[in-house]
Design a protein around this motif. Sequence first.
Motif, PDB file in Angstrom:
ATOM      1  N   SER A  54      32.666 -12.224 -93.670  1.00  0.00           N
ATOM      2  CA  SER A  54      31.936 -11.223 -92.885  1.00  0.00           C
ATOM      3  C   SER A  54      31.148 -11.850 -91.742  1.00  0.00           C
ATOM      4  N   VAL A  56      30.733 -13.460 -88.132  1.00  0.00           N
ATOM      5  CA  VAL A  56      31.414 -13.506 -86.829  1.00  0.00           C
ATOM      6  C   VAL A  56      31.505 -14.937 -86.309  1.00  0.00           C
ATOM      7  N   SER A 118      36.129  -5.989 -88.756  1.00  0.00           N
ATOM      8  CA  SER A 118      35.196  -5.013 -88.175  1.00  0.00           C
ATOM      9  C   SER A 118      35.400  -3.635 -88.802  1.00  0.00           C
ATOM     10  N   SER A 121      34.499  -4.005 -92.893  1.00  0.00           N
ATOM     11  CA  SER A 121      33.070  -4.178 -93.188  1.00  0.00           C
ATOM     12  C   SER A 121      32.318  -2.862 -93.287  1.00  0.00           C
TER      13      SER A 121
END
Length: 179
Positions: A54, A56, A118, A121
């Motif tokens: 999760s 970035v 994206s 999540s």
Amino acid sequence: MQMPRHLLAALSVLSLSALSFTAAANAAPSSNRIGDVVMGEGSKKTVTVILSLSCVFCRALDSELFPSRAADLVRRGYAIEIIPVSNLPIDTTATAVMRCGSDGQYLRRMKRIYASFSMISRMDQEKARSWFIAREADFGFKKGELAKCFTPQNLAQTAKITSSAKARYNYEGTPTIYV
């Protein structure tokens, strides 16, 4: 305001055109690995990459490191140990998918999860499991295989690895790299 050390380290890594590794005070032991070793024997050293699906910054690191730079390290005698940890509850589900099935698909599944994260999540864990199962062929599984990855034992493995990594490395965030 001082920038957290792990964020500064991640930004430094991402800003370099050539990824370099520095020795850390808590160097990765060559035996008793707790993560998923995906590349190399490690005749010289082990490069340990602690990441979260999760994160970035981990996604950016993944695109910089795997597979070309990691393959170069393996040719030079290093092993690459990946320790996926849970920052968010959804990480447990995603990590179960990444670990399940053949080792030859591990990096491919990791890249596919990062590409979809994206959207994933925003789901609760049950919905995410259903989403993965509906797209199991995209992750290299035959029909009906992926549902077997979500056993309580497989899901508990991520929690165990996360606590082991925290105890051994006392990392502050992801990604963290030890050589």
